[in-house]
Design a protein around this motif. Structure first.
Motif, PDB file in Angstrom:
ATOM      1  N   GLN A   1     -10.044 -44.075 -40.646  1.00  0.00           N
ATOM      2  CA  GLN A   1     -10.501 -45.437 -40.358  1.00  0.00           C
ATOM      3  C   GLN A   1      -9.335 -46.315 -39.903  1.00  0.00           C
ATOM      4  N   TYR A   2      -9.625 -47.180 -38.948  1.00  0.00           N
ATOM      5  CA  TYR A   2      -8.632 -48.096 -38.392  1.00  0.00           C
ATOM      6  C   TYR A   2      -8.142 -49.062 -39.475  1.00  0.00           C
ATOM      7  N   GLY A   3      -6.829 -49.122 -39.672  1.00  0.00           N
ATOM      8  CA  GLY A   3      -6.258 -50.061 -40.619  1.00  0.00           C
ATOM      9  C   GLY A   3      -6.207 -49.585 -42.052  1.00  0.00           C
ATOM     10  N   THR A   4      -6.563 -48.328 -42.316  1.00  0.00           N
ATOM     11  CA  THR A   4      -6.531 -47.818 -43.688  1.00  0.00           C
ATOM     12  C   THR A   4      -5.143 -47.989 -44.300  1.00  0.00           C
ATOM     13  N   ASP A   5      -5.113 -48.428 -45.544  1.00  0.00           N
ATOM     14  CA  ASP A   5      -3.889 -48.574 -46.337  1.00  0.00           C
ATOM     15  C   ASP A   5      -3.017 -49.736 -45.875  1.00  0.00           C
ATOM     16  N   ASN A   6      -3.552 -50.603 -45.028  1.00  0.00           N
ATOM     17  CA  ASN A   6      -2.795 -51.772 -44.605  1.00  0.00           C
ATOM     18  C   ASN A   6      -3.301 -53.008 -45.334  1.00  0.00           C
TER      19      ASN A   6
ATOM     20  N   PHE B   1     -12.829 -62.959 -48.773  1.00  0.00           N
ATOM     21  CA  PHE B   1     -12.094 -63.700 -47.744  1.00  0.00           C
ATOM     22  C   PHE B   1     -11.960 -62.906 -46.451  1.00  0.00           C
ATOM     23  N   THR B   2     -12.048 -61.590 -46.536  1.00  0.00           N
ATOM     24  CA  THR B   2     -11.757 -60.753 -45.370  1.00  0.00           C
ATOM     25  C   THR B   2     -12.985 -60.037 -44.828  1.00  0.00           C
ATOM     26  N   GLN B   3     -14.179 -60.506 -45.153  1.00  0.00           N
ATOM     27  CA  GLN B   3     -15.363 -59.952 -44.505  1.00  0.00           C
ATOM     28  C   GLN B   3     -15.198 -60.096 -42.995  1.00  0.00           C
ATOM     29  N   TRP B   4     -15.538 -59.069 -42.251  1.00  0.00           N
ATOM     30  CA  TRP B   4     -15.180 -59.055 -40.833  1.00  0.00           C
ATOM     31  C   TRP B   4     -15.772 -60.223 -40.071  1.00  0.00           C
ATOM     32  N   GLU B   5     -17.001 -60.631 -40.454  1.00  0.00           N
ATOM     33  CA  GLU B   5     -17.676 -61.674 -39.688  1.00  0.00           C
ATOM     34  C   GLU B   5     -17.035 -63.040 -39.866  1.00  0.00           C
ATOM     35  N   ILE B   6     -16.169 -63.177 -40.876  1.00  0.00           N
ATOM     36  CA  ILE B   6     -15.518 -64.466 -41.121  1.00  0.00           C
ATOM     37  C   ILE B   6     -14.345 -64.676 -40.161  1.00  0.00           C
ATOM     38  N   ALA B   7     -13.651 -63.613 -39.794  1.00  0.00           N
ATOM     39  CA  ALA B   7     -12.479 -63.755 -38.921  1.00  0.00           C
ATOM     40  C   ALA B   7     -12.811 -64.478 -37.618  1.00  0.00           C
ATOM     41  N   PRO B   8     -13.897 -64.106 -36.903  1.00  0.00           N
ATOM     42  CA  PRO B   8     -14.219 -64.881 -35.696  1.00  0.00           C
ATOM     43  C   PRO B   8     -14.582 -66.327 -35.992  1.00  0.00           C
ATOM     44  N   ILE B   9     -15.210 -66.570 -37.127  1.00  0.00           N
ATOM     45  CA  ILE B   9     -15.579 -67.948 -37.467  1.00  0.00           C
ATOM     46  C   ILE B   9     -14.329 -68.800 -37.635  1.00  0.00           C
ATOM     47  N   PHE B  10     -13.283 -68.234 -38.200  1.00  0.00           N
ATOM     48  CA  PHE B  10     -12.022 -68.964 -38.313  1.00  0.00           C
ATOM     49  C   PHE B  10     -11.371 -69.191 -36.948  1.00  0.00           C
TER      50      PHE B  10
ATOM     51  N   GLY C   1     -11.361 -52.444 -44.429  1.00  0.00           N
ATOM     52  CA  GLY C   1     -12.585 -52.038 -43.756  1.00  0.00           C
ATOM     53  C   GLY C   1     -12.864 -52.699 -42.433  1.00  0.00           C
ATOM     54  N   SER C   2     -14.010 -53.352 -42.379  1.00  0.00           N
ATOM     55  CA  SER C   2     -14.521 -53.870 -41.115  1.00  0.00           C
ATOM     56  C   SER C   2     -13.649 -54.978 -40.546  1.00  0.00           C
ATOM     57  N   TRP C   3     -12.825 -55.622 -41.361  1.00  0.00           N
ATOM     58  CA  TRP C   3     -11.895 -56.619 -40.815  1.00  0.00           C
ATOM     59  C   TRP C   3     -11.020 -55.958 -39.753  1.00  0.00           C
ATOM     60  N   PHE C   4     -10.521 -54.759 -40.054  1.00  0.00           N
ATOM     61  CA  PHE C   4      -9.715 -54.025 -39.086  1.00  0.00           C
ATOM     62  C   PHE C   4     -10.599 -53.412 -38.008  1.00  0.00           C
ATOM     63  N   GLN C   5     -11.656 -52.718 -38.413  1.00  0.00           N
ATOM     64  CA  GLN C   5     -12.493 -51.999 -37.452  1.00  0.00           C
ATOM     65  C   GLN C   5     -13.073 -52.920 -36.393  1.00  0.00           C
ATOM     66  N   SER C   6     -13.502 -54.106 -36.792  1.00  0.00           N
ATOM     67  CA  SER C   6     -14.130 -55.019 -35.838  1.00  0.00           C
ATOM     68  C   SER C   6     -13.179 -55.406 -34.721  1.00  0.00           C
TER      69      SER C   6
ATOM     70  N   PHE D   1      -9.738 -42.966 -30.217  1.00  0.00           N
ATOM     71  CA  PHE D   1      -9.899 -41.809 -31.085  1.00  0.00           C
ATOM     72  C   PHE D   1      -9.350 -42.152 -32.465  1.00  0.00           C
ATOM     73  N   ALA D   2     -10.062 -41.688 -33.491  1.00  0.00           N
ATOM     74  CA  ALA D   2      -9.669 -41.981 -34.865  1.00  0.00           C
ATOM     75  C   ALA D   2      -8.218 -41.555 -35.100  1.00  0.00           C
ATOM     76  N   PRO D   3      -7.449 -42.388 -35.821  1.00  0.00           N
ATOM     77  CA  PRO D   3      -7.879 -43.623 -36.493  1.00  0.00           C
ATOM     78  C   PRO D   3      -7.712 -44.888 -35.646  1.00  0.00           C
ATOM     79  N   ILE D   4      -7.398 -44.760 -34.369  1.00  0.00           N
ATOM     80  CA  ILE D   4      -7.163 -45.941 -33.531  1.00  0.00           C
ATOM     81  C   ILE D   4      -8.432 -46.240 -32.738  1.00  0.00           C
ATOM     82  N   THR D   5      -9.428 -46.773 -33.418  1.00  0.00           N
ATOM     83  CA  THR D   5     -10.691 -47.068 -32.756  1.00  0.00           C
ATOM     84  C   THR D   5     -11.448 -48.124 -33.534  1.00  0.00           C
ATOM     85  N   GLY D   6     -12.258 -48.901 -32.816  1.00  0.00           N
ATOM     86  CA  GLY D   6     -13.016 -49.961 -33.473  1.00  0.00           C
ATOM     87  C   GLY D   6     -14.088 -50.514 -32.570  1.00  0.00           C
ATOM     88  N   TRP D   7     -14.495 -51.759 -32.837  1.00  0.00           N
ATOM     89  CA  TRP D   7     -15.658 -52.351 -32.173  1.00  0.00           C
ATOM     90  C   TRP D   7     -15.287 -53.276 -31.018  1.00  0.00           C
TER      91      TRP D   7
END
Length: 492
Positions: free
Chosen positions: A383-388, A60-69, A292-297, A304-310
């Motif tokens: 990594q951005y969003g780790t443990d959230n 449900f949380t694959q990063w590419e799905i969030a924009p589709i929603f 993972g990529s849900w947060f990073q994207s 600067f890590a951990p506050i960084t993404g795409w």
């Protein structure tokens, strides 16, 4: 059995389906994997359920799905490093569907959601292997509860499938080997979702003390209410949300607790009905169940890590103006992560001035609901969003659905609406209109699971609000070409 999986994988276009021992290969919630299944040992009966949770939090949380929603609404735009960076999302945003039938992300979204459906069938069969060894009423009740938790996730997948594609196949439970499956109508899918949930609702518990955050009867009631909202069955919306409000024990958090609602310190808050759970086990390295990529994207570019993404899914300037014009302060801080500023938690967010539309050199801002501060990140994790966790269902949505149902049926819509407004620091509205409630939903539920686009479509406001939207053409995504090739029924 292997033949079945080959056929199913072909239909779904390379969906990775589980083997008979699928849950043994997945790190389970707060447990270590086992080496063998003893179906006479009922202490292992939760394992297939845990397998479903693991697949759900992944699919449900694959990063590419969030924009589709979310990207078809008026809250976010594509973002990214340039206009060409994942350009197909821009075509989606502008409702140019003919250009995206081969878009990899569209096909991945289809595969992920149907992958959840197949996974629930397979893990339900594994659960059924325990049935001959159920000796007591307590054993039977626990089996029924676990089955209910599995079925909930199947219903959730179909809920999203119906919202995104409208008409789509319902996989026959008694013939999952079928490759060519006719489409069912959107209404048929939604009716099926309601039937699934009502079937298991009596077996689901009100609380989950042994597995905090797992599916409860109230999460199922909320999903029923959300389906009913789409079909304008306001009596059911009211019935389900009334019960959640009266008996669920949920509450809106406020103050400092509210500011952290979507951060690690807000995991499983008193207003959470369901969220996808992740953990780094409190360790600086090693095992990590990560969104993972849900947060990073959605993270800030150039940080600067951990506050960084795409830098994808940046907030539309129109949404920023909407929030400022309303005088939003508390909620603005939650919804918006401003670039070029330092957050209250002390994180410096680099200035992002994209050269492409709709910014053209103006400041772009990020989704604050994907932000987790560095001071809430386990030291050593980068990594951005780790443990959230990733939030799915919240009590604020329950209150706003309840308000809309009461407005439609004739009742006190002001009380539930104003609970949400009060938490946000806004004045009460004595006699709310539908527009008042929809605006509150826009501010409260921004960038959450396509709620805004769904609201505009179901209230017939999309054609007025969304540039490029054509009623009767823009409501549903195109079927991915890869899926049409595998199942020609989709072209009919």
């Amino acid at each position: 059995m292997k033949f079945k999986y080959l056929v199913a994988a072909a239909m779904m276009g390379m969906v990775v389906l589980p083997s008979c021992n699928n849950f043994l290969d997945i790190t389970q919630e707060n447990t270590n994997p086992t080496e063998a299944i003893n179906y006479q040992d009922l202490s292992q009966m939760y394992a297939p359920v845990s397998g479903v949770y693991a697949v759900a939090r992944s699919k449900f949380t694959q990063w590419e799905i969030a924009p589709i929603f979310n990207i078809r609404g008026d809250e976010v735009t594509k973002g990214g490093g340039s206009d060409a960076d994942q350009h197909d999302y821009l075509e989606l945003e502008h409702f140019n569907y003919s250009a995206i039938q081969n878009f990899w992300a569209l096909n991945n979204a289809w595969m992920a959601l149907y992958g959840v459906v197949y996974n629930t069938f397979d893990n339900q069969k594994l659960l059924d292997n325990f049935k001959p060894y159920l000796k007591t009423d307590k054993d039977q009740a626990l089996y029924a509860q676990y089955r209910g938790e599995i079925v909930f996730h199947r219903a959730l997948a179909y809920y999203f499938i119906a919202n995104l594609w409208g008409d789509a196949p319902i996989i026959p439970e008694d013939n999952q080997m079928a490759v060519v499956i006719p489409k069912s109508s959107q209404q048929e899918i939604r009716s099926s979702v309601i039937d699934m949930l009502k079937d298991v609702l009596p077996a689901l518990p009100a609380q989950q003390p042994e597995h905090p955050g797992a599916v409860t009867k109230y999460a199922a009631e909320m999903l029923i209410a959300k389906v009913a909202l789409q079909t304008k069955d306001m009596a059911t919306v009211k019935q389900m949300t009334d019960d959640i409000i009266a008996n669920g024990g949920f509450k809106l958090v406020a103050g400092a607790e509210y500011s952290k609602l979507f951060q690690r310190d807000g995991k499983l808050s008193p207003e959470s009905l369901y969220e996808f759970q992740y953990t780094d086990f409190g360790n600086a390295s090693g095992d990590n169940i990560y969104g993972g990529s849900w947060f990073q994207s959605q993270g800030p570019r150039g940080g600067f890590a951990p506050i960084t993404g795409w830098g994808f899914g940046t907030l539309e300037p129109g949404f920023i103006k909407f929030m400022k014009d309303r005088g939003e302060k508390m909620r603005y801080q939650v919804d918006v992560l401003e670039s070029g500023k330092t957050t209250p938690e002390g994180d410096v967010i680099p200035l992002f001035n994209p050269s492409y539309a709709p910014y053209n050199g103006d400041t772009a801002n990020y989704n604050g609901k994907a932000y987790n501060p560095a001071n809430q990140t386990t030291p050593g994790r980068t990594q951005y969003g780790t443990d959230n966790n990733i939030r799915l269902f919240r009590y604020a949505d329950v209150l706003l659905m309840n308000a809309e149902a009461k407005l439609s049926l004739g009742g006190d819509a002001a009380t539930p609406l104003n609970q949400v407004r009060h938490r946000a620091g806004l004045q009460a509205i004595a006699n709310p209109t539908l527009d008042d409630i929809l605006n509150e939903r826009r501010a409260e539920l921004s960038v959450e699971w396509g709620n805004r686009f769904d609201d505009l479509v179901r209230t017939d406001k999309a054609k007025e609000v969304l540039k490029g939207f054509v009623k009767g053409q823009s409501e549903f995504l195109p079927y991915p070409t890869a899926q049409v090739d595998l199942n020609p029924e989709l072209a009919k």
